[in-house]
Design a protein around this motif. Structure first.
Motif, short mmCIF file in Angstrom:
data_model
loop_
_atom_site.label_atom_id
_atom_site.label_comp_id
_atom_site.label_asym_id
_atom_site.label_seq_id
_atom_site.Cartn_x
_atom_site.Cartn_y
_atom_site.Cartn_z
N VAL A 36 -44.66 -34.00 -11.50
CA VAL A 36 -44.22 -32.61 -11.38
C VAL A 36 -44.36 -32.12 -9.94
O VAL A 36 -43.44 -31.51 -9.38
CB VAL A 36 -45.03 -31.71 -12.35
N ASN A 92 -37.92 -30.63 -4.25
CA ASN A 92 -37.11 -29.42 -4.34
C ASN A 92 -37.25 -28.56 -3.09
O ASN A 92 -36.26 -28.01 -2.59
CB ASN A 92 -37.50 -28.61 -5.57
N TYR A 93 -38.46 -28.46 -2.57
CA TYR A 93 -38.64 -27.65 -1.36
C TYR A 93 -38.09 -28.31 -0.12
O TYR A 93 -37.67 -27.66 0.82
CB TYR A 93 -40.12 -27.29 -1.17
N ALA A 94 -38.11 -29.64 -0.13
CA ALA A 94 -37.64 -30.33 1.06
C ALA A 94 -36.13 -30.54 1.05
O ALA A 94 -35.48 -30.44 2.07
CB ALA A 94 -38.37 -31.67 1.20
N TRP A 95 -35.56 -30.83 -0.12
CA TRP A 95 -34.15 -31.23 -0.15
C TRP A 95 -33.28 -30.44 -1.13
O TRP A 95 -32.08 -30.65 -1.20
CB TRP A 95 -34.02 -32.71 -0.50
N GLY A 96 -33.94 -29.62 -1.94
CA GLY A 96 -33.13 -28.84 -2.86
C GLY A 96 -32.74 -29.57 -4.14
O GLY A 96 -31.85 -29.12 -4.85
N THR A 97 -33.38 -30.71 -4.41
CA THR A 97 -33.15 -31.37 -5.71
C THR A 97 -34.49 -31.85 -6.23
O THR A 97 -35.20 -32.54 -5.51
CB THR A 97 -32.28 -32.64 -5.62
N TYR A 98 -34.81 -31.46 -7.45
CA TYR A 98 -36.12 -31.87 -7.96
C TYR A 98 -36.07 -33.27 -8.55
O TYR A 98 -37.08 -33.90 -8.75
CB TYR A 98 -36.66 -30.86 -8.97
N ALA A 105 -41.73 -33.61 -7.83
CA ALA A 105 -40.44 -32.94 -8.02
C ALA A 105 -40.41 -31.62 -7.25
O ALA A 105 -39.39 -31.27 -6.63
CB ALA A 105 -40.19 -32.70 -9.51
N ALA A 106 -41.53 -30.91 -7.28
CA ALA A 106 -41.59 -29.63 -6.56
C ALA A 106 -41.43 -29.87 -5.06
O ALA A 106 -40.70 -29.13 -4.37
CB ALA A 106 -42.92 -28.93 -6.84
N TRP A 107 -42.07 -30.91 -4.57
CA TRP A 107 -41.96 -31.23 -3.14
C TRP A 107 -40.50 -31.56 -2.79
O TRP A 107 -39.94 -31.02 -1.83
CB TRP A 107 -42.88 -32.41 -2.82
#
Ligand code: HEM
Lengths: 467, 278
Positions: B201, B208-214, B204-206
């Protein structure tokens, strides 16, 4: 040693119609609620997932032709092995998995709720046989006296008991950690929530990628994996891009100074770096890459003859740029060292109704252009190469649903594993010898070793109660 | 740098502890095993100090970060977790034979670690994220639990074979009972599974913050999912279908094999097949 098997007392096994042969409906239902199916699906999901890590996904077809024979390519392409995580059969597996999970929950949850709502508060003989922790002793006195005393002792040592009287016997029942029973359901629900979030993001969101040169703006973004572009509904301008390095030269930070412009007004400005995106109206902009724009621009300052500045031009190659009350200027040529005089820019000036003029400007030598004796003086400041910032752009309306699911999953798993449903019973009954027989018993859904110690303490403090 | 010296010392101590536990098993001498325990405890202090010193040194270098961000650091963090986990198990189960099966995992991890670049490098932009730190820590605590579980599973397989043949002398006599081992396999997974879940999880959050896809189905992500699915299979097979014993032990070992592949294999093996993962 504890009994190792996790037999769930108080949990009813799946209903199987016992007398007549099951109807097709029942058979399907029993298929979809079975944990056997879940185990098979989990294993198949794991096994097929491996395939997609061995066969590289989503390469251009030409690459696959280099790797595989034609027939193998045709076959693999046919069953979507080159984009398998989005293939119909992988999605079908995920759907089967979800249906299985949902049916299983529909089947079990009401039963669990019932056993939690109406726990077995009476310690009858059949229950007693299933409990490995128990103790019995006898006391003189009345049942109600002892019931009151033990009730108080149990409250102090464990939890407040529920008292039931039946057929001259008194039963005390106390429990803690009932939430542990819900952990499984929270976990399973969280999986469904995550899938819903993922579907929402796929259906209602988009992902794109855009390069914005410094000073320029975009309001549409090319969507990834397609020819479509997405209208943002506002404009994003890259004011500048910069790069910081550590003393050793390794990159430390990529930064883009971005403005959101809506209705001609700047409504938001933020410097984004990797791991710290900009968000406006549900659309996120992530720092992803950077580079130099292809063409450099020539920086030319314009002033009147007397030296008062008029403006600054950024001339891209052959792009006509108007100068008010003068004409149109184009930069047509650049030489690193023109006739031994250093960097120089060749410009063409078109004034209304006059033939075009063309001449050279030398970098930093405004005095030379003055000799042209025109109404304005140009000063060439050199070439500036522009950078662009590369941004991932995404709108994912499902992402918060996914995070909700993730949070529930961690909570649910922790509830299931780290809480334990602990139950303690006391039964008081009069025996033939006129004394009160006391039976103390207990069980825990998890971590029985720890509960054994706790049970011993309860035992001691209950037995210590004196008349 | 002094942290590296301390980690080298840790490696020696892990090696010594492994050797002591194994020889205690062969010599059937509890006294040797006690020395093994002491060595483990000392190694716990030394390696904890090493992590602290490394953290401190990174601040002194003006980089300042938790030491969990490259291969070397993640390996030593893993070995550190395995050692601590093991010490808890040894105490709880009051049996030192586990050491012969678990401590070599920590030792070989350290041997592999010290072959890698141990310098403290500044973080590239993508790695500057608190999510990443949470991600690595949770994942590796989970991995450590799985390592302990697979060690116990190995013991189970040994013991059950000999129990079936009614051999009760030799090494098998010293090993904990099959029941205890089966229980430990399960319990270690119960610790590992929530941590692995939290690890996926936070990863996935990382992303999402770095690339915009979890989630993007890249090999690393996919393998972490595979590991997760294997342990989910274990849990369900055990709870609802009563899988105990050999089959459960084999699943635990398969789970740890998948874990190791997820961590190292994806980078070492798959990158040989094609260019990503490097
Ligand atoms: C990968 C996905 C899944 C995860 C992470 C998951 C998680 C869990 C967890 C944490 C438990 C509790 C285990 C324990 O008490 O020790 C559990 C139990 C259970 N799961 Fe799942 N599960 C998954 C998929 C499924 C599916 C597809 C089914 C479909 C039938 C299912 C059916 C059950 C049942 C029947 C139980 C036992 C409930 C009980 O003890 O009363 N699970 N699951």
């Amino acid at each position: 040693m504890e009994a190792v098997s996790e037999v769930r007392t108080g949990q009813v096994p799946p209903v199987v119609p016992a007398k007549h042969t099951p109807s097709p409906m029942d058979r399907w239902w029993n298929f979809f609620i079975s944990v056997k199916l879940a185990i098979v699906t989990l294993i198949v999901l794991a096994a097929t997932s491996i395939l997609g890590t061995i066969i590289e996904q989503n390469l251009p077809p030409a690459k696959y032709h280099q790797i595989y024979e034609d027939w193998a390519f045709a076959l693999m392409n046919r069953i979507n092995l080159f984009d398998m995580y989005h293939s119909w059969w992988f999605l079908a597996l995920l759907v089967l998995f979800t249906v299985n999970l949902t049916c299983c929950t529909i089947d079990r949850f009401p039963k669990m709720l019932k056993t939690v709502r109406n726990p077995r508060t009476k310690l009858d003989g059949s229950l007693e046989k299933t409990l490995s922790l128990s103790d019995r002793w006898k006391k003189k006195g009345t049942i109600s006296d002892w019931a009151a005393k033990y009730s108080w002792a149990l409250s102090a040592a464990f939890a407040r008991p529920k008292v039931t009287e039946e057929g001259g016997e008194v039963h005390l029942y106390a429990e803690t950690g009932v939430a542990s029973r819900f952990g499984v359901y929270v976990t399973h629900l969280s999986i469904v929530i995550i899938f819903i979030g993922a579907i929402l993001g796929n259906v209602a969101g988009f992902k794109g990628y855009v390069n914005i040169p410094e000073g320029e703006s975009v309001s549409r973004v090319p969507v990834r994996g397609g020819s479509r572009t997405q209208d943002l509904g506002f404009t994003v301008r890259c004011n500048s891009f910069s790069l910081e390095t550590y003393p050793g030269g390794q990159p430390k930070a990529y930064m883009s100074d971005l403005s959101v412009i809506e209705g001609g007004r700047e409504v938001l400005r933020k410097t984004i770096v990797v791991n710290d995106p900009l968000q406006y109206k549900g659309i996120w902009f992530y720092q992803s890459s950077y580079g130099q724009t292809g063409g450099a621009t020539a920086q030319v300052a314009v002033s009147r003859k007397d030296g008062t500045p008029i403006g600054a031009l950024a001339l891209a190659a052959n792009e006509p740029v108007p100068v008010d009350g003068y004409g149109i200027v184009r930069g047509v040529n650049y030489e690193e060292n023109f006739q031994g005089n250093g960097p120089a820019l060749q410009v063409v000036v078109e004034k209304p109704g006059k033939p075009a003029e063309n001449f050279w400007l030398f970098q930093g030598r405004a005095d030379l252009d003055r000799q042209r004796n025109d109404s304005v003086v140009f000063s060439f400041g050199g070439l500036a190469s522009k950078r662009f910032t590369g941004l991932q752009v995404a709108r994912d309306p499902g992402v918060n649903v996914v995070w909700l699911g993730c949070a529930l999953m961690v909570i649910g798993i922790s509830m299931a594993f780290f809480l334990s449903h602990q139950r303690v019973w006391i039964r008081l009954a009069r025996r033939q010898d006129g004394r009160v027989e006391v039976v103390l018993a207990g069980s825990a859904s998890r971590n029985r070793i720890a509960f054994e110690k706790k049970f011993e303490k309860i035992q001691t403090s209950v037995k210590a109660v004196e008349k | 740098m002094s942290n590296v010296i301390l980690f080298n010392l840790t490696t020696v101590l892990f090696g010594a502890a492994s050797a002591l536990y194994v020889s205690a098993l062969y010599a059937k001498n509890e006294k040797i095993a006690v020395f093994g325990s002491r060595t483990c405890l000392l190694a716990a202090f030394v390696s904890t100090a090493a992590l602290g010193v490394r953290w401190y040194e990174s601040y002194r270098m003006g980089i300042g970060r938790i030491p969990v961000t490259n291969l070397y650091e993640s390996l030593v963090f893993f070995a550190w977790s395995v050692n601590l986990f093991y010490l808890v198990v040894e105490r709880k189960y009051a049996n030192r034979t586990f050491g012969a099966f678990v401590m070599p995992i920590a030792f070989f991890t350290m041997l592999f670690a010290i072959k890698n670049d141990s310098s403290i490098e500044p973080l590239v932009p993508a790695l500057q994220s608190y999510w990443l730190h949470a991600h690595v820590i949770t994942c590796f605590v989970g991995y450590a639990a799985f390592a302990v579980s697979s060690g116990a599973a190995l013991m189970y397989l040994l013991k059950s074979k000999q129990e079936a043949a009614k051999i009760n002398d030799g090494i098998a006599g010293l090993l904990p009972s099959c029941k205890t081992l089966d229980d430990l396999i399960y319990r270690a997974i119960i610790w590992g599974f929530p941590f692995l879940t939290a690890g996926i999880v936070t990863g996935a959050a990382w992303a999402n913050y770095a690339w915009g896809t979890y989630w993007s189905w890249d090999p690393k992500e996919t393998w972490s999912l595979i590991v997760w699915l294997v342990y989910a299979t274990y849990l369900h097979a055990r709870i609802t279908r009563g899988w105990h014993g050999r089959r459960a032990a084999i699943l635990s070992i398969a789970g740890f094999a998948a874990t190791v592949f997820c961590y190292l294999g994806v980078n070492l093996v798959l990158s040989g097949l094609h260019s990503y993962g490097s």
